[in-house]
Design a protein around this motif. Structure first.
Motif, short mmCIF file in Angstrom:
data_model
loop_
_atom_site.label_atom_id
_atom_site.label_comp_id
_atom_site.label_asym_id
_atom_site.label_seq_id
_atom_site.Cartn_x
_atom_site.Cartn_y
_atom_site.Cartn_z
N UNK A 155 30.10 43.03 27.14
CA UNK A 155 29.24 43.74 26.19
C UNK A 155 27.82 43.86 26.73
N UNK A 156 27.37 42.84 27.44
CA UNK A 156 26.05 42.86 28.07
C UNK A 156 26.23 42.75 29.57
N UNK A 157 26.03 43.82 30.33
CA UNK A 157 26.21 43.75 31.78
C UNK A 157 25.32 42.68 32.40
N UNK A 158 25.82 42.08 33.48
CA UNK A 158 25.07 41.06 34.20
C UNK A 158 24.20 41.77 35.24
N UNK A 159 22.88 41.74 35.03
CA UNK A 159 21.95 42.43 35.92
C UNK A 159 21.13 41.39 36.69
N UNK A 160 20.02 41.83 37.29
CA UNK A 160 19.24 40.93 38.13
C UNK A 160 17.77 41.29 38.04
N UNK A 161 16.94 40.33 38.41
CA UNK A 161 15.51 40.56 38.54
C UNK A 161 15.07 40.45 39.99
N UNK A 162 15.57 39.43 40.69
CA UNK A 162 15.20 39.22 42.09
C UNK A 162 16.47 38.89 42.88
N UNK A 163 16.29 38.74 44.19
CA UNK A 163 17.43 38.40 45.05
C UNK A 163 17.95 36.99 44.79
N UNK A 164 17.21 36.17 44.02
CA UNK A 164 17.71 34.85 43.66
C UNK A 164 18.89 34.92 42.71
N UNK A 165 18.98 36.00 41.95
CA UNK A 165 19.96 36.08 40.87
C UNK A 165 21.34 36.46 41.37
N UNK A 166 21.86 35.64 42.27
CA UNK A 166 23.19 35.88 42.83
C UNK A 166 24.25 35.68 41.75
N UNK A 167 25.22 36.59 41.70
CA UNK A 167 26.31 36.54 40.72
C UNK A 167 27.58 36.08 41.43
N UNK A 168 28.33 35.20 40.78
CA UNK A 168 29.63 34.78 41.29
C UNK A 168 30.70 35.11 40.25
N UNK A 169 31.75 35.78 40.69
CA UNK A 169 32.91 36.05 39.84
C UNK A 169 34.12 35.44 40.54
N UNK A 170 34.77 34.51 39.87
CA UNK A 170 35.86 33.78 40.52
C UNK A 170 37.02 33.56 39.57
N UNK A 171 38.19 33.33 40.18
CA UNK A 171 39.39 33.05 39.39
C UNK A 171 40.44 32.41 40.29
N UNK A 172 41.42 31.77 39.66
CA UNK A 172 42.55 31.17 40.37
C UNK A 172 43.79 32.03 40.17
N UNK A 173 44.65 32.06 41.17
CA UNK A 173 45.91 32.79 41.06
C UNK A 173 47.04 31.96 41.67
N UNK A 174 48.14 31.85 40.94
CA UNK A 174 49.39 31.32 41.48
C UNK A 174 50.28 32.53 41.73
N UNK A 175 50.48 32.84 43.00
CA UNK A 175 51.06 34.13 43.37
C UNK A 175 52.56 34.02 43.65
N UNK A 176 53.34 34.84 42.93
CA UNK A 176 54.73 35.05 43.28
C UNK A 176 54.81 36.21 44.26
N UNK A 177 55.77 36.18 45.17
CA UNK A 177 55.83 37.24 46.17
C UNK A 177 57.23 37.85 46.25
N UNK A 178 57.25 39.17 46.33
CA UNK A 178 58.49 39.92 46.50
C UNK A 178 58.14 41.26 47.13
#
Length: 751
Positions: free
Chosen positions: A87-110
């Motif tokens: 609802x509120x986008x993640x923006x920045x003011x300076x180069x310090x404001x590094x954003x991290x987007x992370x997640x875990x996956x248990x992957x099945x393969x076929x």
């Protein structure tokens, strides 16, 4: 029940030196990685199917919440995915404001099933990643930033293969696979992106940049798998969006490095705003306990408050985890090593070291060895490419931590190219009862091997018995550290490993040292006794219990010669084995305990394969040894470890063993090799081998069995049919009983 606790009244507070803060505070505050959004899927309420909602994962297609696994299950039979719209986008003011987007996956393969994720900025995709976990040469993968590929095919490897080199997957349900972690580091000010893909010890790092100015914020995330007629489920968990932001610094006098408080209900919210902070502190270690016993332990993002899973617990402890992941590789080629930034309280710490390559090395902390011969490989094992090595309960004094890599051989010390890419450190939790430490020293028959098991447990998968000992000992009460090293003997182990073994032990801990084999080859009887004596003196001064072990019998080809009775002493396939009698004599003279593995192993091998070394050797390398006729197979190491553990318990050196573990394998001679421990303090199950033919039941009795042995044959209804007895002596003996013609029979043995 959730209850916010005022932890300032309850915590154990430790005032830290200002130099602990590796991030300087200024008038604008301190830079901290703030969690903006986080979904651990501990409840179904963290998901929705309503596509109009924001700030919550939206499940689409055949995606569903998995209550059993507490995560999101993607079923590809109709395509499945998960979307997050902010609802509120993640923006920045300076180069310090590094954003991290992370997640875990248990992957099945076929085959033909692709996994894809996208990180959105407005209507565009800033990051796009797609690959087929199933390893197929025709698979087409990509990793793009602003629509531009940041990985390209090479002559040898396509993009899909380059990506799946760093994931783990299962050709079945994804929950059987090792977790793969995706972290996307985005600097909107500098217009740069770094994508990290990690699974176990595998780490892939991919960097890209973008030129357009339209990417001013992050607005959402999509994760999906393509439709496939047969699905191998993939699971998503622990989705987080964080950003480095300036916040008001706490008063340095209020900072703490350890929070201990009481649990209150299934969930307890703990104020961690006064925890020490810095560039190296990105996560906390959360421990819950009851009556000093571990209930649960896990890591969570460093933040100003933590919702602790406190179910079934009485006590909670939160500790900072120090992570150093930008270490200069060249520093590990020198004597000085690396001194870590920060000031560390005196105390005991747990360490994990991620090596960058497979080069053999020893690891030292503050000039005391904590890891010996890391990356050692052997018959039937793969080639290590950089292992994760963890060691617990290491003593730190003087405020600093120095880490160095060395290689100590009997011909001198070198500083190999064996860099460490990442080190993580945390204090040992105080709310848990300390485990008694058992430190092992010895040679290649004891040490750890790396590279995984690739071949048969019989005759291959080279392993040291020290690597298997933990299977048979109560891990809730004992901590095992294996400092054994291939080729080493008393003098070199005293000069390298013994200092760390004693320094990092406390009163009542145990050091177990197997010696004799390499002393016989590379040293002398007199020198071995000299350094055994020094070890015992150092151990007794520290209140540490020293236990010696004689070397196990092997079938070393050097001994495939004719020997007189006198010459044959101290060879590999006899009793005593290679200075074994001197080990026992020295232990007695120094008034310390010993375990006679030589006697047991020789008796057991002759029971199985006979007393002739040339005939036994060919059977040894097919079963309990490997092809060099000396070292132990996986099964052989398991067998000797079970004997060591049983003897430690029988002789009251330890008071708790793991009777639930059992390992069985049938050798090439149809002998059942059983490895277990029992609280009955009776090893008679190990001293007999039973076989049968059409006419008779044959019972082989191990050499050196004491007293008279009675073998009794009963009918199915309990009627005694036959009894034979022999007096135990130094030889293997066989008792033969005719098979009863009744429908059933059983044997009892007494000694």
């Amino acid at each position: 029940m959730k209850k916010f606790l005022n932890t300032l009244a309850l915590i154990v507070m430790v005032i830290m030196l200002v130099s602990t803060l590796s991030v300087s505070a200024d008038s604008d505050g301190i830079l901290k990685n703030k969690v903006l959004y986080s979904w651990d899927f501990s409840s179904e309420e963290q998901t929705t199917s309503d596509s109009s909602l924001t700030d919550i994962p939206i499940l689409n297609g055949s995606a569903e919440y998995s209550a059993d696994n507490q995560n999101v299950k993607l079923n590809a039979t109709s395509g499945a995915g998960m979307t997050v719209n902010l609802s509120t986008p993640v923006s920045y003011e300076t180069s310090e404001n590094v954003i991290n987007i992370e997640f875990d996956a248990n992957l099945g393969s076929i085959d033909k099933q692709y996994f894809t994720y996208e990180i959105k900025s407005g209507e565009s995709n800033l990051i796009e990643c797609s690959f087929m976990p199933y390893n197929k040469s025709t698979a087409v993968g990509y990793l793009k930033v602003d629509g531009v590929d940041i990985i390209e095919d090479t002559d040898d490897t396509n993009v899909n293969k380059q990506l799946i080199n760093y994931i783990s997957s299962a050709k079945g349900d994804g929950m059987t696979a090792v977790v793969t972690h995706f972290r996307n580091e985005i600097n909107l000010a500098d217009r740069s992106v770094t994508v990290y893909i990690t699974s176990g010890s595998k780490l892939g790092t991919f960097m890209g940049s973008f030129d357009t100015s339209e990417y001013n914020s992050i607005t959402g995330l999509n994760i999906n798998i393509t439709k496939n007629s047969t699905s191998r489920y993939t699971y998503i968990d622990n989705v987080k969006i964080t950003q480095y932001q300036r916040v008001a610094p706490p008063d340095p006098s209020e900072l703490v490095s350890d929070i201990i408080t009481n649990a209150d209900g299934d969930t307890t919210t703990v104020d961690t705003s006064k925890m020490v902070y810095g560039d190296t502190i990105k996560t906390f270690l959360v421990t819950t306990a009851k009556d000093g016993k571990l209930v649960k332990q896990y890591t969570t993002d460093a933040d100003d408050s933590v919702n602790v899973d406190s179910k079934n617990a009485e006590d909670i402890e939160i500790l900072p985890i120090y992570t150093y992941d930008n270490l200069a590789e060249s520093a590990f080629n020198t004597e000085n090593g690396v001194t870590l930034d920060g000031t560390f309280e005196d105390g005991r710490y747990n360490f994990s070291f991620q090596k960058s390559n497979g080069t053999l090395t020893d690891i030292y902390v503050n000039d005391y060895m904590v890891g010996n011969n890391i990356e050692q490989t052997g018959k039937g094992r793969g080639t290590p490419k950089g292992s994760l090595y963890s060691v617990n309960d290491i003593k730190i004094e003087g405020g600093s931590i120095n880490i160095s890599t060395r290689r100590d051989e009997y011909n001198g010390r070198t500083y190999p190219n064996a860099p460490i890419s990442t080190v993580t450190i945390n204090k040992v939790p105080q709310i848990l009862e300390r485990k008694t430490k058992i430190t092992l020293m010895g040679d290649s028959l004891v040490c750890d091997y790396y590279g995984g098991r690739r071949e048969s447990d019989l005759g291959s998968n080279q392993t040291g018995w020290g690597q298997q000992l933990g299977n048979f000992i109560d891990k809730d009460k004992y901590e095992i550290l294996n400092l054994a090293n291939s080729g080493h003997y008393a003098k070199i182990l005293y000069e390298t490993a013994t200092g760390g073994a004693i320094y990092n032990s406390q009163v009542g801990d145990i050091v177990i040292y197997q010696c004799g084999y390499n002393d016989y080859k590379r040293s002398s009887k007199e020198e071995m006794v000299e350094y055994m004596t020094k070890m015992v003196q150092d151990a007794k001064n520290a209140g540490v219990r020293m236990i010696f072990v004689t070397p196990p019998a092997t079938c070393d080809p050097e001994d495939w010669l004719d020997h007189t009775a006198e010459d044959y002493k101290n060879t590999s396939y006899t009793y005593p084995v290679r200075f074994g009698e001197t080990v026992i004599e020295t232990a007695k003279n120094l008034d310390v305990e010993y375990i006679d593995l030589s006697k047991y192993s020789y008796d057991y091998l002759t029971l199985l394969y006979g007393s002739d070394i040339t005939e036994a050797g060919e059977l040894y390398i097919q079963n309990l040894g490997v092809k060099d006729y000396i070292h132990l197979s996986y099964a052989g190491a398991m067998k000797w470890a079970s004997y060591i553990a049983q003897t430690l318990f029988d002789e009251n050196c330890i008071d708790s063993i793991n009777t639930d573990f059992s390992y069985k394998v049938t050798d090439t001679q149809n002998n059942e090799i059983e490895c277990k421990v029992t609280e009955s303090k009776d090893d008679s199950f190990d001293r007999y081998l039973i076989s049968a033919d059409d006419e008779n039941i044959n019972v082989r009795i191990m050499a050196h069995t004491e007293g008279n042995v009675y073998v009794c044959l009963y009918s199915e209804n309990g009627k005694l049919q036959n009894v034979q007895s022999v007096k135990g002596n130094e030889n293997v003996q066989t008792v033969t009983l005719p098979i009863s013609h009744e429908s059933g029979a059983y044997i009892k043995m007494f000694d």
